[in-house]
Design a protein around this motif. Structure first.
Motif, mmCIF file in Angstrom:
data_model
loop_
_atom_site.group_PDB
_atom_site.id
_atom_site.type_symbol
_atom_site.label_atom_id
_atom_site.label_comp_id
_atom_site.label_asym_id
_atom_site.label_seq_id
_atom_site.Cartn_x
_atom_site.Cartn_y
_atom_site.Cartn_z
ATOM 1 N N ILE A 1 0.750 -1.340 -0.117
ATOM 2 C CA ILE A 1 0.016 -0.040 0.121
ATOM 3 C C ILE A 1 0.915 1.323 -0.033
ATOM 4 O O ILE A 1 0.628 2.190 -0.720
ATOM 5 C CB ILE A 1 -0.980 0.020 1.366
ATOM 6 N N MET A 2 1.631 1.310 0.900
ATOM 7 C CA MET A 2 2.722 2.499 0.890
ATOM 8 C C MET A 2 3.873 2.623 -0.259
ATOM 9 O O MET A 2 4.653 3.584 -0.257
ATOM 10 C CB MET A 2 3.310 2.420 2.520
ATOM 11 N N GLU A 3 3.949 1.421 -0.897
ATOM 12 C CA GLU A 3 5.105 1.256 -1.613
ATOM 13 C C GLU A 3 6.372 1.715 -1.231
ATOM 14 O O GLU A 3 7.147 2.684 -1.858
ATOM 15 C CB GLU A 3 4.696 2.054 -3.308
ATOM 16 N N GLY A 4 6.739 1.043 -0.176
ATOM 17 C CA GLY A 4 7.835 1.617 0.669
ATOM 18 C C GLY A 4 9.478 1.521 -0.025
ATOM 19 O O GLY A 4 9.463 0.505 -0.837
ATOM 20 N N ASP A 5 10.103 1.874 0.357
ATOM 21 C CA ASP A 5 11.380 2.017 0.012
ATOM 22 C C ASP A 5 12.374 1.384 0.749
ATOM 23 O O ASP A 5 12.547 2.109 2.035
ATOM 24 C CB ASP A 5 12.080 3.481 -0.647
ATOM 25 N N LEU A 6 13.238 0.169 0.541
ATOM 26 C CA LEU A 6 14.093 -0.265 1.284
ATOM 27 C C LEU A 6 15.657 0.021 1.206
ATOM 28 O O LEU A 6 16.565 -0.485 1.650
ATOM 29 C CB LEU A 6 14.021 -1.932 1.279
ATOM 30 N N ASP A 7 15.708 1.178 0.541
ATOM 31 C CA ASP A 7 17.033 1.950 0.443
ATOM 32 C C ASP A 7 17.795 2.017 1.668
ATOM 33 O O ASP A 7 19.020 1.933 1.791
ATOM 34 C CB ASP A 7 17.097 2.814 -0.766
ATOM 35 N N GLU A 8 17.246 2.628 2.653
ATOM 36 C CA GLU A 8 17.666 2.963 3.974
ATOM 37 C C GLU A 8 17.921 1.785 4.760
ATOM 38 O O GLU A 8 17.080 0.815 4.947
ATOM 39 C CB GLU A 8 16.821 3.930 4.674
ATOM 40 N N THR A 9 18.994 1.593 5.259
ATOM 41 C CA THR A 9 19.198 0.471 6.463
ATOM 42 C C THR A 9 18.254 0.311 7.462
ATOM 43 O O THR A 9 17.695 -0.891 7.401
ATOM 44 C CB THR A 9 20.550 0.742 7.190
ATOM 45 N N TRP A 10 17.645 1.305 8.004
ATOM 46 C CA TRP A 10 16.768 1.282 8.963
ATOM 47 C C TRP A 10 15.319 0.770 8.393
ATOM 48 O O TRP A 10 14.725 -0.211 9.091
ATOM 49 C CB TRP A 10 16.306 2.503 9.731
ATOM 50 N N SER A 11 15.011 0.980 7.264
ATOM 51 C CA SER A 11 13.947 0.758 6.646
ATOM 52 C C SER A 11 13.807 -0.795 6.366
ATOM 53 O O SER A 11 12.886 -1.598 6.287
ATOM 54 C CB SER A 11 13.505 1.524 5.477
ATOM 55 N N LEU A 12 14.993 -1.060 5.772
ATOM 56 C CA LEU A 12 15.107 -2.869 5.336
ATOM 57 C C LEU A 12 15.068 -3.728 6.588
ATOM 58 O O LEU A 12 14.502 -4.574 6.457
ATOM 59 C CB LEU A 12 16.793 -2.958 4.898
ATOM 60 N N PHE A 13 15.480 -3.229 7.867
ATOM 61 C CA PHE A 13 15.563 -4.067 8.969
ATOM 62 C C PHE A 13 13.883 -4.047 9.435
ATOM 63 O O PHE A 13 13.476 -4.833 9.888
ATOM 64 C CB PHE A 13 16.417 -3.608 10.053
ATOM 65 N N GLU A 14 13.448 -2.768 9.393
ATOM 66 C CA GLU A 14 12.226 -2.483 9.996
ATOM 67 C C GLU A 14 11.058 -2.982 9.420
ATOM 68 O O GLU A 14 10.008 -3.645 9.892
ATOM 69 C CB GLU A 14 11.986 -0.981 10.042
ATOM 70 N N HIS A 15 10.963 -2.889 7.989
ATOM 71 C CA HIS A 15 9.918 -3.198 6.964
ATOM 72 C C HIS A 15 10.373 -4.820 6.287
ATOM 73 O O HIS A 15 9.403 -5.275 6.028
ATOM 74 C CB HIS A 15 9.664 -2.244 5.955
ATOM 75 N N LEU A 16 11.468 -5.313 6.439
ATOM 76 C CA LEU A 16 11.619 -6.497 5.748
ATOM 77 C C LEU A 16 12.279 -7.648 6.606
ATOM 78 O O LEU A 16 11.816 -8.787 6.845
ATOM 79 C CB LEU A 16 12.332 -6.278 4.431
ATOM 80 N N LEU A 17 13.306 -7.358 7.164
ATOM 81 C CA LEU A 17 14.081 -8.398 7.938
ATOM 82 C C LEU A 17 13.515 -8.706 9.065
ATOM 83 O O LEU A 17 13.498 -9.910 9.589
ATOM 84 C CB LEU A 17 15.597 -7.978 8.106
ATOM 85 N N THR A 18 13.004 -7.809 10.077
ATOM 86 C CA THR A 18 12.312 -8.112 11.066
ATOM 87 C C THR A 18 11.157 -8.993 10.894
ATOM 88 O O THR A 18 10.855 -9.807 11.585
ATOM 89 C CB THR A 18 12.149 -6.852 12.124
ATOM 90 N N PRO A 19 10.031 -8.546 10.029
ATOM 91 C CA PRO A 19 8.964 -9.229 9.645
ATOM 92 C C PRO A 19 9.393 -10.695 9.252
ATOM 93 O O PRO A 19 8.731 -11.662 9.716
ATOM 94 C CB PRO A 19 8.190 -8.492 8.729
ATOM 95 N N LEU A 20 10.510 -10.821 8.447
ATOM 96 C CA LEU A 20 10.807 -12.283 8.041
ATOM 97 C C LEU A 20 11.238 -12.886 9.183
ATOM 98 O O LEU A 20 10.798 -14.142 9.005
ATOM 99 C CB LEU A 20 11.676 -11.926 6.774
ATOM 100 N N ALA A 21 12.022 -12.262 10.090
ATOM 101 C CA ALA A 21 12.796 -13.055 11.203
ATOM 102 C C ALA A 21 11.431 -13.696 12.031
ATOM 103 O O ALA A 21 11.588 -14.785 12.216
ATOM 104 C CB ALA A 21 13.678 -12.230 11.990
#
Length: 181
Positions: free
Chosen positions: A60-80
């Motif tokens: 929905i938000m078409e988020g960007d994972l370019d920032e390290t914090w965003s990668l961890f917060e929106h992809l890696l933590t949910p996947l973990a």
């Protein structure tokens, strides 16, 4: 980004950190008698919340994972958290049929905070002044419950196909702690 704390992503990541720190320390609290709580409720509620964060940000938000914090917060933590639910925890098969209905508690608590604090985030798709706000909230609640039942189904499937452990000398066979039905 001025103050990141009003965002669900940041609060959910903080909650996940606290929950998993508690799970890591749990054997100390039980003097090694148990490795995780009897109920998988908190683990399931955390998984549903983090999946809501990750999926909403990426779609929905078409988020960007370019920032390290965003990668961890929106992809890696949910996947973990998802991998933990599917592969690490041992008691997920003990989830009760009604758990997914109650796993909405964290998103609902955030919604109440969102409304009370007049948080203005999310690019307008979650705007209390919008005529579609109630519909949007209901759709999210249905999606959270559906996700919960998907996780519940995965847990029951895992419990049904999990091979029986063979005892190592001196250690008992792990038996999931089921509820009396």
């Amino acid at each position: 980004m001025n103050n990141p704390w009003p965002g669900l992503s940041q609060q959910a990541s903080l909650l996940a950190g606290v929950v998993y720190l508690g799970l890591a320390l749990y054997p100390l609290f039980t003097r090694g008698r148990r490795h995780e709580p009897r109920s998988p409720w908190l683990r399931g509620a955390t998984a549903v919340l983090l999946l809501l964060v990750g999926v909403t940000f990426m779609t929905i938000m078409e988020g960007d994972l370019d920032e390290t914090w965003s990668l961890f917060e929106h992809l890696l933590t949910p996947l973990a958290v998802l991998v933990d639910w599917v592969a690490v925890g041992r008691n997920q098969a003990d989830a009760r049929w009604w758990h997914p209905l109650t796993w909405v508690v964290f998103p609902l608590a955030y919604l109440l905070y969102f409304l009370a604090a007049s948080v203005s985030l999310y690019g307008g798709f979650l705007d209390p002044d919008d005529s579609d706000f109630i519909v949007t909230v209901l759709v999210f609640l249905v999606a959270v419950v559906a996700t919960g039942y998907l996780l519940y189904g995965i847990a029951k499937l895992k419990g049904a196909i999990a091979p029986q452990s063979h005892p190592v000398q001196g250690y008992p066979v792990y038996q999931p702690h089921g509820y009396r039905r």
